[in-house]
Design a protein around this motif. Structure first.
Motif, PDB file in Angstrom:
ATOM      1  N   ARG A   1      26.038  20.674  42.897  1.00  0.00           N
ATOM      2  CA  ARG A   1      25.209  22.034  42.715  1.00  0.00           C
ATOM      3  C   ARG A   1      26.245  23.152  42.904  1.00  0.00           C
ATOM      4  O   ARG A   1      25.799  24.357  42.859  1.00  0.00           O
ATOM      5  CB  ARG A   1      23.934  22.186  43.287  1.00  0.00           C
ATOM      6  N   GLU A   2      27.406  23.087  43.047  1.00  0.00           N
ATOM      7  CA  GLU A   2      28.560  23.990  43.014  1.00  0.00           C
ATOM      8  C   GLU A   2      29.273  23.447  41.946  1.00  0.00           C
ATOM      9  O   GLU A   2      30.236  22.784  41.888  1.00  0.00           O
ATOM     10  CB  GLU A   2      29.474  24.010  44.315  1.00  0.00           C
ATOM     11  N   TYR A   3      28.934  24.301  40.942  1.00  0.00           N
ATOM     12  CA  TYR A   3      29.649  23.834  39.664  1.00  0.00           C
ATOM     13  C   TYR A   3      31.019  24.924  39.412  1.00  0.00           C
ATOM     14  O   TYR A   3      30.833  26.261  39.447  1.00  0.00           O
ATOM     15  CB  TYR A   3      28.945  24.188  38.385  1.00  0.00           C
ATOM     16  N   VAL A   4      32.085  24.263  39.490  1.00  0.00           N
ATOM     17  CA  VAL A   4      33.649  24.892  39.387  1.00  0.00           C
ATOM     18  C   VAL A   4      33.869  25.262  37.949  1.00  0.00           C
ATOM     19  O   VAL A   4      34.469  26.313  37.722  1.00  0.00           O
ATOM     20  CB  VAL A   4      34.526  24.114  40.038  1.00  0.00           C
TER      21      VAL A   4
ATOM     22  N   LEU B 179      42.105  29.244  27.791  1.00  0.00           N
ATOM     23  CA  LEU B 179      43.320  29.615  28.360  1.00  0.00           C
ATOM     24  C   LEU B 179      43.329  30.797  29.431  1.00  0.00           C
ATOM     25  O   LEU B 179      44.035  30.826  30.390  1.00  0.00           O
ATOM     26  CB  LEU B 179      44.478  29.424  27.456  1.00  0.00           C
ATOM     27  N   LYS B 180      42.774  31.909  28.832  1.00  0.00           N
ATOM     28  CA  LYS B 180      42.440  33.109  29.483  1.00  0.00           C
ATOM     29  C   LYS B 180      41.823  32.724  30.836  1.00  0.00           C
ATOM     30  O   LYS B 180      42.224  33.371  32.026  1.00  0.00           O
ATOM     31  CB  LYS B 180      41.890  34.201  28.780  1.00  0.00           C
ATOM     32  N   SER B 181      40.699  31.988  30.961  1.00  0.00           N
ATOM     33  CA  SER B 181      40.261  31.791  32.159  1.00  0.00           C
ATOM     34  C   SER B 181      40.828  30.964  33.136  1.00  0.00           C
ATOM     35  O   SER B 181      41.248  31.348  34.213  1.00  0.00           O
ATOM     36  CB  SER B 181      39.038  30.850  31.690  1.00  0.00           C
ATOM     37  N   PHE B 182      41.740  29.848  32.632  1.00  0.00           N
ATOM     38  CA  PHE B 182      42.380  28.919  33.598  1.00  0.00           C
ATOM     39  C   PHE B 182      43.645  29.574  34.031  1.00  0.00           C
ATOM     40  O   PHE B 182      44.031  29.591  35.167  1.00  0.00           O
ATOM     41  CB  PHE B 182      42.801  27.932  32.890  1.00  0.00           C
ATOM     42  N   SER B 183      44.182  30.602  33.233  1.00  0.00           N
ATOM     43  CA  SER B 183      45.325  31.331  33.525  1.00  0.00           C
ATOM     44  C   SER B 183      45.211  32.121  34.771  1.00  0.00           C
ATOM     45  O   SER B 183      45.984  32.334  35.714  1.00  0.00           O
ATOM     46  CB  SER B 183      46.037  31.960  32.441  1.00  0.00           C
ATOM     47  N   ALA B 184      43.882  32.940  34.655  1.00  0.00           N
ATOM     48  CA  ALA B 184      43.503  33.938  35.714  1.00  0.00           C
ATOM     49  C   ALA B 184      43.029  33.101  36.910  1.00  0.00           C
ATOM     50  O   ALA B 184      43.166  33.821  38.268  1.00  0.00           O
ATOM     51  CB  ALA B 184      42.357  34.729  35.110  1.00  0.00           C
ATOM     52  N   LEU B 185      42.478  32.006  37.003  1.00  0.00           N
ATOM     53  CA  LEU B 185      41.704  31.411  38.248  1.00  0.00           C
ATOM     54  C   LEU B 185      42.219  30.320  38.690  1.00  0.00           C
ATOM     55  O   LEU B 185      41.923  29.845  39.735  1.00  0.00           O
ATOM     56  CB  LEU B 185      40.368  31.252  37.766  1.00  0.00           C
ATOM     57  N   LEU B 186      43.425  29.716  38.036  1.00  0.00           N
ATOM     58  CA  LEU B 186      43.837  28.233  38.431  1.00  0.00           C
ATOM     59  C   LEU B 186      45.403  28.349  38.094  1.00  0.00           C
ATOM     60  O   LEU B 186      46.296  28.247  39.120  1.00  0.00           O
ATOM     61  CB  LEU B 186      43.181  27.097  37.706  1.00  0.00           C
TER      62      LEU B 186
ATOM     63  N   THR C  97      42.320  27.040  44.240  1.00  0.00           N
ATOM     64  CA  THR C  97      43.444  27.271  44.647  1.00  0.00           C
ATOM     65  C   THR C  97      44.481  25.974  44.935  1.00  0.00           C
ATOM     66  O   THR C  97      43.947  24.864  45.050  1.00  0.00           O
ATOM     67  CB  THR C  97      43.337  27.615  46.050  1.00  0.00           C
ATOM     68  N   SER C  98      45.629  26.261  45.372  1.00  0.00           N
ATOM     69  CA  SER C  98      46.577  25.253  45.468  1.00  0.00           C
ATOM     70  C   SER C  98      46.053  24.593  46.935  1.00  0.00           C
ATOM     71  O   SER C  98      46.427  23.451  46.940  1.00  0.00           O
ATOM     72  CB  SER C  98      48.003  25.568  45.641  1.00  0.00           C
ATOM     73  N   GLU C  99      45.562  25.393  47.785  1.00  0.00           N
ATOM     74  CA  GLU C  99      45.174  24.669  49.140  1.00  0.00           C
ATOM     75  C   GLU C  99      43.996  23.776  48.818  1.00  0.00           C
ATOM     76  O   GLU C  99      44.176  22.634  49.584  1.00  0.00           O
ATOM     77  CB  GLU C  99      44.736  25.768  49.946  1.00  0.00           C
ATOM     78  N   GLU C 100      43.158  23.948  48.210  1.00  0.00           N
ATOM     79  CA  GLU C 100      41.960  23.108  47.693  1.00  0.00           C
ATOM     80  C   GLU C 100      42.575  21.592  47.063  1.00  0.00           C
ATOM     81  O   GLU C 100      42.347  20.640  47.228  1.00  0.00           O
ATOM     82  CB  GLU C 100      40.943  23.585  46.746  1.00  0.00           C
ATOM     83  N   PHE C 101      43.557  22.137  46.078  1.00  0.00           N
ATOM     84  CA  PHE C 101      44.473  20.758  45.460  1.00  0.00           C
ATOM     85  C   PHE C 101      45.086  19.879  46.581  1.00  0.00           C
ATOM     86  O   PHE C 101      44.960  18.695  46.620  1.00  0.00           O
ATOM     87  CB  PHE C 101      45.308  21.320  44.358  1.00  0.00           C
TER      88      PHE C 101
ATOM     89  N   LEU D  67      36.421  28.609  33.836  1.00  0.00           N
ATOM     90  CA  LEU D  67      36.051  28.562  35.304  1.00  0.00           C
ATOM     91  C   LEU D  67      34.852  29.293  35.845  1.00  0.00           C
ATOM     92  O   LEU D  67      35.096  30.515  35.279  1.00  0.00           O
ATOM     93  CB  LEU D  67      37.213  28.578  36.179  1.00  0.00           C
ATOM     94  N   GLU D  68      34.179  28.888  36.835  1.00  0.00           N
ATOM     95  CA  GLU D  68      33.175  29.694  37.406  1.00  0.00           C
ATOM     96  C   GLU D  68      33.843  30.277  38.752  1.00  0.00           C
ATOM     97  O   GLU D  68      32.957  31.295  39.076  1.00  0.00           O
ATOM     98  CB  GLU D  68      31.896  28.843  37.657  1.00  0.00           C
ATOM     99  N   ARG D  69      34.927  30.015  39.104  1.00  0.00           N
ATOM    100  CA  ARG D  69      35.666  30.616  40.317  1.00  0.00           C
ATOM    101  C   ARG D  69      36.991  30.056  40.559  1.00  0.00           C
ATOM    102  O   ARG D  69      37.538  29.263  39.605  1.00  0.00           O
ATOM    103  CB  ARG D  69      35.032  29.999  41.522  1.00  0.00           C
ATOM    104  N   GLU D  70      37.720  30.754  41.170  1.00  0.00           N
ATOM    105  CA  GLU D  70      39.144  30.367  41.504  1.00  0.00           C
ATOM    106  C   GLU D  70      39.156  29.029  42.181  1.00  0.00           C
ATOM    107  O   GLU D  70      38.566  28.767  43.073  1.00  0.00           O
ATOM    108  CB  GLU D  70      39.925  31.503  42.379  1.00  0.00           C
TER     109      GLU D  70
END
Length: 249
Positions: A215-218, A24-31, A108-112, A103-106
């Motif tokens: 090969r881009e693991y999110v 939850l710390k990871s997903f809170s910070a990045l998603l 964004t809502s734009e990607e969604f 998560l390995e990176r942020e």
């Protein structure tokens, strides 16, 4: 008015507070920060812990989310957990998550929003476990391209889209209908794609689009190492996943 998309969260958790808190710390910070969170629906099974650990996990969720609806069954059952969770969302989309990912990176809502293509009912974060070696941005069953008996190499079967219980955005109506059609005796992910004819007929009408590409693991699975350190193994019995813990000496 917030420009962030509304989002419910459906969360499968064991009685594993440290693992859940890391996730939850990871997903809170990045998603999660990029969305207007509505309600977290969480199923906390007494797996790897007892009542105290279950209560701690619920408390962790209530610290992260303003609105929490918690289910705490007496016995663990993965399919029942997913079936209940997918019957709950009220927002147009929910984010489905288990307690052992980072998560390995942020994200964004734009990607969604950009992934909202025709017939897309699920938007999945790319992970190493998917072993995706294809150019398609949609998840399909791997296949071979054969023309007049000549094999032109690997391809995808566009008649068989693949859906998942990995970290993903799920359209509310899709989740609700999948929940109604799920068989409690079968592994939820396996029956989304192969083992449940009625459910397969329904899911075949939709598509699952990736965020990320080959090969881009999110997202990264942190549960495997956790289970290996504790000697916990996964087997499939009669189409249902079973976790086996080592006997205490």
């Amino acid at each position: 008015m917030s420009l962030k998309p509304d989002l419910d969260v459906t969360l499968v958790s064991g009685a594993r507070p440290a693992l859940l808190e890391t996730t939850l710390k990871s997903f809170s910070a990045l998603l999660f920060k990029n969305f207007e969170l509505q309600t977290c629906f969480v199923n906390i099974d007494p797996f790897e812990g007892g009542p105290d650990e279950v209560a701690t996990c619920e408390a962790i969720c209530r610290r992260v989310f303003n609105n929490v609806v918690a289910r705490t069954p007496e016995k663990p059952h993965f399919t029942r957990a997913v079936k209940w969770l997918w019957s709950q969302p009220r927002s147009a989309w929910c984010f489905h998550l288990e307690d052992d990912w980072m998560l390995e990176r942020e994200v964004t809502s734009e990607e969604f929003k950009a992934a909202h293509e025709r017939r897309v009912a699920q938007i999945t974060l790319m992970t190493r476990e998917k072993n995706w070696g294809y150019r398609s941005r949609f998840h399909y069953e791997p296949s071979r391209l054969v023309v007049l008996g000549r094999d032109f190499g690997k391809s995808v079967n566009k008649k068989r889209p693949i859906f998942t219980t990995s970290p993903s955005f799920v359209r509310r109506e899709f989740a609700l209908r999948c929940s109604e059609l799920m068989d409690e005796t079968l592994d939820p992910e396996k029956q989304l794609n192969y083992l449940n004819p009625a459910l397969n007929s329904f899911t075949s009408k939709f598509r699952n689009r990736f965020i990320g590409k080959r090969r881009e693991y999110v997202a990264r699975d942190i549960g495997r190492q956790h289970r290996d350190e504790r000697g916990i193994t996964k087997t499939v019995e009669d189409g249902s996943s079973v976790w086996v813990k080592p006997e205490q000496s």
